[in-house]
Design an enzyme around this catalytic site. Structure first.
Site, PDB file in Angstrom:
ATOM      1  N   ASP A 160     -11.813  14.795   6.362  1.00 35.65           N
ATOM      2  CA  ASP A 160     -11.076  13.536   6.266  1.00 35.65           C
ATOM      3  C   ASP A 160     -10.555  13.524   4.830  1.00 35.65           C
ATOM      4  O   ASP A 160     -11.294  13.283   3.883  1.00 35.65           O
ATOM      5  CB  ASP A 160     -12.034  12.370   6.555  1.00 35.65           C
ATOM      6  N   HIS A 201     -14.344 -10.275   8.176  1.00 36.92           N
ATOM      7  CA  HIS A 201     -13.898 -10.404   6.787  1.00 36.92           C
ATOM      8  C   HIS A 201     -12.409 -10.681   6.632  1.00 36.92           C
ATOM      9  O   HIS A 201     -11.993 -11.324   5.683  1.00 36.92           O
ATOM     10  CB  HIS A 201     -14.306  -9.173   5.971  1.00 36.92           C
ATOM     11  N   TYR A 240      15.650  13.916  16.249  1.00 38.62           N
ATOM     12  CA  TYR A 240      14.459  13.599  17.049  1.00 38.62           C
ATOM     13  C   TYR A 240      13.481  14.780  17.072  1.00 38.62           C
ATOM     14  O   TYR A 240      12.280  14.601  16.913  1.00 38.62           O
ATOM     15  CB  TYR A 240      14.870  13.236  18.484  1.00 38.62           C
ATOM     16  N   ALA A 270      -8.077  12.049   2.820  1.00 36.82           N
ATOM     17  CA  ALA A 270      -7.229  11.059   2.142  1.00 36.82           C
ATOM     18  C   ALA A 270      -7.135  11.276   0.629  1.00 36.82           C
ATOM     19  O   ALA A 270      -6.062  11.198   0.051  1.00 36.82           O
ATOM     20  CB  ALA A 270      -7.744   9.649   2.442  1.00 36.82           C
ATOM     21  N   LYS A 311      -2.759   7.565   0.562  1.00 35.68           N
ATOM     22  CA  LYS A 311      -3.586   7.784  -0.617  1.00 35.68           C
ATOM     23  C   LYS A 311      -2.968   8.929  -1.434  1.00 35.68           C
ATOM     24  O   LYS A 311      -2.005   8.716  -2.149  1.00 35.68           O
ATOM     25  CB  LYS A 311      -5.033   8.114  -0.237  1.00 35.68           C
ATOM     26  N   PHE A 314     -15.742   6.971   6.960  1.00 44.94           N
ATOM     27  CA  PHE A 314     -14.878   5.824   6.689  1.00 44.94           C
ATOM     28  C   PHE A 314     -14.840   4.912   7.925  1.00 44.94           C
ATOM     29  O   PHE A 314     -15.046   5.380   9.041  1.00 44.94           O
ATOM     30  CB  PHE A 314     -13.465   6.334   6.338  1.00 44.94           C
ATOM     31  N   ASP A 315     -14.574   3.608   7.701  1.00 42.43           N
ATOM     32  CA  ASP A 315     -14.617   2.603   8.802  1.00 42.43           C
ATOM     33  C   ASP A 315     -13.817   3.017  10.033  1.00 42.43           C
ATOM     34  O   ASP A 315     -14.298   2.910  11.150  1.00 42.43           O
ATOM     35  CB  ASP A 315     -14.002   1.247   8.425  1.00 42.43           C
TER      36      ASP A 315
HETATM   37  C1  LIG Z   1      -7.616   5.113   4.428  1.00 41.88           C
HETATM   38  C2  LIG Z   1      -8.521   6.085   5.032  1.00 41.88           C
HETATM   39  C3  LIG Z   1      -8.448   6.411   6.389  1.00 41.88           C
HETATM   40  C4  LIG Z   1      -7.514   5.734   7.354  1.00 41.88           C
HETATM   41  O1  LIG Z   1      -6.188   5.916   6.988  1.00 41.88           O
HETATM   42  P1  LIG Z   1      -5.050   4.822   7.248  1.00 41.88           P
HETATM   43  O2  LIG Z   1      -3.840   5.490   6.693  1.00 41.88           O
HETATM   44  O3  LIG Z   1      -5.442   3.578   6.523  1.00 41.88           O
HETATM   45  O4  LIG Z   1      -4.966   4.616   8.711  1.00 41.88           O
HETATM   46  C5  LIG Z   1      -9.328   7.371   6.864  1.00 41.88           C
HETATM   47  N1  LIG Z   1     -10.222   7.950   6.055  1.00 41.88           N
HETATM   48  C6  LIG Z   1     -10.319   7.661   4.752  1.00 41.88           C
HETATM   49  C7  LIG Z   1     -11.333   8.345   3.899  1.00 41.88           C
HETATM   50  C8  LIG Z   1      -9.491   6.695   4.198  1.00 41.88           C
HETATM   51  O5  LIG Z   1      -9.612   6.385   2.901  1.00 41.88           O
END
Ligand SMILES: *Cc1c(COP(=O)(O)O)cnc(C)c1O
Length: 458
Positions: A216, A450, A73, A218, A259, A125-126
């Site tokens: 960010d 969507h 843990y 990814a 990613k 990103f969204d």
């Molecule tokens: C996919 C992504 C996220 C969010 O990550 P999740 O693992 O899907 O929650 C944030 N920023 C970027 C640029 C992404 O491509």
């Protein structure tokens, strides 16, 4: 002339057989799904390019690392291994696991962001934008103008326009800006990279105003590859050296490991500030789990650590990004318009020029997505009017500038033979493009329509 052909630096040890329906069966399946590609059973898809997130193939080393998972843990060996790998690779002192990228945003933004704040960056990103707006703060897109020009061949279309960033800071004042977020590569901008020179320039502006800079991250490794091959002065540096330099300009980072850590689930936060880390600890414990696992199992942290080492190898990245480019080149050869240059993880087909007879209010990119599924069982995703949704106030449909079908390529999953099928199928549709008609929405949810909208053919 007599150049040696290129091949991937790996061989296949395990395969996953695919079901291949015929065209009539696929036409029936998509009709049953009411023309929403998300509603298909994945089994009925032959080549699935809906996303490159969490759809990666792990290596034998990652699979064997799973067996070493320590499921304690608190303070597990697996956490310590992941932390050490990230510290050495990216240079952050404080590491906090989370169950995926948006969870990292949730924890970090809970600590750093408050209502009325402003967060500038390149196109957010969204989920990043969602987490900013959910806290009644504002995301300001400072990407260079060329990013929205499909034909501009600029090498770093993810760059921040430094003048826009400075204007944003002087308009709102540094005290309103808790951090700047830089997305590498820029997903919303089509997987376009940010140059080292731009990263450095953004960081200098941030330092002048004492504003922390958060990456960010990814697709940070894909970004490093583009720096190596496109930016003056980096040809002789290793990917790991470039990555280290990139992150040296950041104060913190969020990561979606789905990613560029080449795993199926996971994420983390990296920080230099002990004070911010301490604040994050409280939110991690509330939302994610204890600070040394944060929603991840020990075995997953082992695979993540191994994946980060692999994704920062030049040979791996060359195979990965060459495949995306290969698909883009094959589609371009057929005369089909795509966003240029090819991004790091996806090809975007321009559905507006593909189907000029279909107005955007009849969803040409969705029509193309449906057509591609029927033609060859290939699933992409609409990045157009359906995704753009309605204005929350007026409820009028927002008509985006670009109407695209995104074909995102999972890491190490498909061969170039699969890419040939994708290009061929698009060519078949292109040849009879005048025969296609639009779609009409039958049902839509009040937000994020969507995912669940249903359509009927016009
Ligand atoms: C996919 C992504 C996220 C969010 O990550 P999740 O693992 O899907 O929650 C944030 N920023 C970027 C640029 C992404 O491509």
């Amino acid at each position: 002339m007599n150049k040696q052909p290129y091949a991937e630096p790996w061989r296949i040890k395990m395969v996953e057989p695919l079901k291949i329906l015929n065209k009539e069966q696929r036409a029936a399946k998509i009709k049953e799904a009411q023309y929403n590609l998300f509603s298909l059973d994945a089994e009925d898809v032959y080549i699935d390019l809906i996303t490159d997130s969490g759809t990666n193939a792990m290596s034998d080393r990652q699979w064997s690392a799973l067996m070493l998972g320590d499921e304690s843990y608190a303070g597990s060996r697996s956490f310590l291994r992941m932390k050490k790998t990230i510290q050495e690779l990216l240079g952050f002192e404080y590491i906090m696991p989370t169950h995926q990228g948006r969870a990292a945003e949730n924890v970090l933004f809970s600590a750093m962001l408050k209502a009325q704040d402003v967060v500038p960056g390149n196109a957010h990103f969204d989920t990043t934008k969602g987490h900013i707006e959910f806290r009644h703060a504002t995301a300001v897109d400072c990407t260079i103008d060329e990013a929205s020009d499909m034909d501009s061949q600029l090498p770093f279309k993810g760059n921040v326009d430094i003048a826009k960033l400075k204007a944003c800071i002087s308009q709102h004042g540094a005290q309103k800006i808790p951090f700047v977020v830089l997305t590498v590569t820029c997903n919303t901008g089509g997987g376009q990279p940010v140059s080292m020179a731009n990263i450095k320039a953004v960081s200098e502006v941030c330092k002048q105003h004492k504003i922390p800079l958060i990456f960010d991250s990814a697709r940070f490794a894909e970004n490093a590859y583009f720096i190596k091959i496109r930016e003056e002065g980096y040809q002789d540096k290793s990917i790991k050296e470039i990555v280290k330099q990139m992150f040296s300009y950041a104060d913190g980072m969020t990561m979606s490991a789905k990613k560029d850590a080449i795993v199926n689930m996971g994420g983390f936060i990296g920080l230099r500030s002990e004070e911010i880390y301490r604040q994050c600890c409280t939110f991690s414990i509330m939302f994610e789990g204890y600070i040394t696992y944060g929603g991840m199992s020990g075995r997953d942290m082992e695979a993540l650590a191994a994946g980060l080492m692999e994704s920062t190898e030049f040979d791996y990245l060359q195979a990965r990004i060459s495949q995306v480019k290969y698909l883009g080149d094959e589609i371009t050869k057929l005369g089909i318009p795509i966003v240029k240059p090819a991004g790091g993880h996806a090809i975007y087909v321009d559905a507006k020029s593909f189907f000029p007879q279909i107005p955007q209010t009849q969803y040409p990119a969705q029509v193309l997505g449906v057509a591609l599924y029927v033609e060859a069982g290939v699933r992409g995703v609409e990045i157009g009017t359906v995704l753009a949704d309605r204005d929350p106030e007026t409820r009028v449909e927002r008509i985006p500038k670009m109407e695209l079908l995104r074909l995102a390529i999972p890491r190490r999953v498909y061969t170039n033979n699969h890419m040939d099928i994708v290009a061929w199928a698009l060519g078949q549709i292109w040849a009879k493009r005048e025969d296609y008609r639009g779609l009409k929405i039958k049902y839509e949810a009040p937000i994020m329509r969507h995912f669940t909208a249903t359509f009927e053919a016009l």
